[in-house]
Design a protein around this motif. Sequence first.
Motif, short mmCIF file in Angstrom:
data_model
loop_
_atom_site.label_atom_id
_atom_site.label_comp_id
_atom_site.label_asym_id
_atom_site.label_seq_id
_atom_site.Cartn_x
_atom_site.Cartn_y
_atom_site.Cartn_z
N SER A 58 -1.32 -0.72 -4.22
CA SER A 58 -2.55 0.08 -4.18
C SER A 58 -2.29 1.45 -3.58
O SER A 58 -1.61 1.56 -2.56
N LEU A 59 -2.87 2.48 -4.19
CA LEU A 59 -2.80 3.82 -3.64
C LEU A 59 -3.84 3.97 -2.54
O LEU A 59 -4.99 3.57 -2.70
N VAL A 60 -3.42 4.55 -1.42
CA VAL A 60 -4.32 4.81 -0.30
C VAL A 60 -4.27 6.31 0.00
O VAL A 60 -3.22 6.83 0.39
N GLU A 61 -5.38 7.00 -0.17
CA GLU A 61 -5.45 8.41 0.18
C GLU A 61 -5.72 8.54 1.68
O GLU A 61 -6.21 7.60 2.32
N LYS B 289 -0.21 10.10 10.67
CA LYS B 289 0.50 9.34 11.69
C LYS B 289 -0.47 8.71 12.69
O LYS B 289 -0.37 7.53 13.03
N GLN B 290 -1.42 9.50 13.14
CA GLN B 290 -2.42 9.02 14.09
C GLN B 290 -3.33 7.95 13.47
O GLN B 290 -3.74 7.01 14.14
N SER B 291 -3.62 8.10 12.18
CA SER B 291 -4.49 7.14 11.50
C SER B 291 -3.79 5.81 11.30
O SER B 291 -4.43 4.74 11.31
N LEU B 292 -2.46 5.83 11.12
CA LEU B 292 -1.69 4.61 10.87
C LEU B 292 -1.35 3.85 12.15
O LEU B 292 -1.25 2.62 12.14
N ALA B 293 -1.16 4.57 13.25
CA ALA B 293 -0.68 3.97 14.49
C ALA B 293 -1.47 2.74 14.95
O ALA B 293 -0.86 1.76 15.41
N PRO B 294 -2.82 2.72 14.84
CA PRO B 294 -3.56 1.54 15.32
C PRO B 294 -3.23 0.25 14.57
O PRO B 294 -3.57 -0.84 15.03
N PHE B 295 -2.57 0.37 13.42
CA PHE B 295 -2.28 -0.81 12.60
C PHE B 295 -0.81 -1.21 12.66
O PHE B 295 -0.31 -1.93 11.79
N LEU C 253 0.84 -1.19 0.00
CA LEU C 253 0.00 0.00 0.00
C LEU C 253 0.88 1.25 0.00
O LEU C 253 1.87 1.32 0.74
N LEU C 254 0.51 2.22 -0.82
CA LEU C 254 1.25 3.48 -0.89
C LEU C 254 0.33 4.60 -0.45
O LEU C 254 -0.64 4.95 -1.13
N VAL C 255 0.60 5.16 0.73
CA VAL C 255 -0.21 6.25 1.26
C VAL C 255 0.29 7.55 0.66
O VAL C 255 1.40 8.01 0.96
N SER C 256 -0.51 8.14 -0.21
CA SER C 256 -0.10 9.34 -0.92
C SER C 256 -1.32 10.03 -1.49
O SER C 256 -2.46 9.72 -1.12
N GLU C 257 -1.09 10.97 -2.41
CA GLU C 257 -2.16 11.64 -3.13
C GLU C 257 -2.02 11.31 -4.61
O GLU C 257 -0.91 11.11 -5.11
N PRO C 258 -3.14 11.22 -5.34
CA PRO C 258 -3.08 10.85 -6.76
C PRO C 258 -2.27 11.85 -7.58
O PRO C 258 -2.39 13.06 -7.39
N ILE D 98 -7.35 5.57 4.89
CA ILE D 98 -6.38 4.78 5.66
C ILE D 98 -7.05 3.72 6.53
O ILE D 98 -6.72 2.52 6.45
N SER D 99 -7.97 4.12 7.37
CA SER D 99 -8.59 3.17 8.30
C SER D 99 -9.32 2.05 7.56
O SER D 99 -9.21 0.88 7.91
N GLU D 100 -10.04 2.42 6.51
CA GLU D 100 -10.82 1.43 5.76
C GLU D 100 -9.92 0.40 5.07
O GLU D 100 -10.14 -0.81 5.19
N LYS D 101 -8.88 0.87 4.39
CA LYS D 101 -8.06 -0.05 3.60
C LYS D 101 -7.05 -0.83 4.42
O LYS D 101 -6.75 -1.98 4.10
#
Length: 225
Positions: free
Chosen positions: A39-42, A73-79, A14-19, A46-49
Amino acid sequence: MQNIETTSDKYTILLVSEPSMTITALISCLEKEIKSAVSLVEKQEISEKLSTSSGLVLIDLSAFEGDTVSFVKQSLAPFSEQHVFALFNAHDLSAKELASWPFIKGVFKKEDDLEHLCHGIEKMLSGEYWLPRQKLAELIHYYQQNNNNAIDYSEICLTNREQQILRKLVTGASNSEIADSLFVSEHTVKSHLYNIFKKINVKNRVQAVFWAKNNLSVIGLDYQG
């Protein structure tokens, strides 16, 4: 450049970025080289994917700034236990900035080429860290200067095997190298590392190395390095 033969087909990349056209081209090149879907993740996804997959996540720092970085950062931390994370397109991060991402296991700079990126992904999917030596040294120094959570060793009991693994960890050995030297599986090494991290109250490999440098003598083991 030859295609990398890895176990990456077992993972989601997964690539967390903008299109953008650049990101689309990068995804195409990565898929060709590592033979795995990327896969691109906007930021709003984040939480969904991340909750529905398990794999390696590249965080494109060039796509975010200011409060958006904090949100990501906060959205990624739980995973942090579900995925392997690496910073991508990183500028010259200070040790303090890097330490604020305690779940990160790799860093790729803006000037890194595709071959370097793919090689790092291969190593990370094999259980290794991918940090420049200079950054690793800066992180250890940072933790030394900010060690406000001293641990009473009398309350810690590492098994002989855990002590062996911790000593090899300090030498910079990868999980596979530790497994080979001790004639055990990588899965066994990972299980021991998990227990070690929990016992000595650290979050990652770098913090464990710092702890070991300051405490190996207490358990009768000499640090060489």
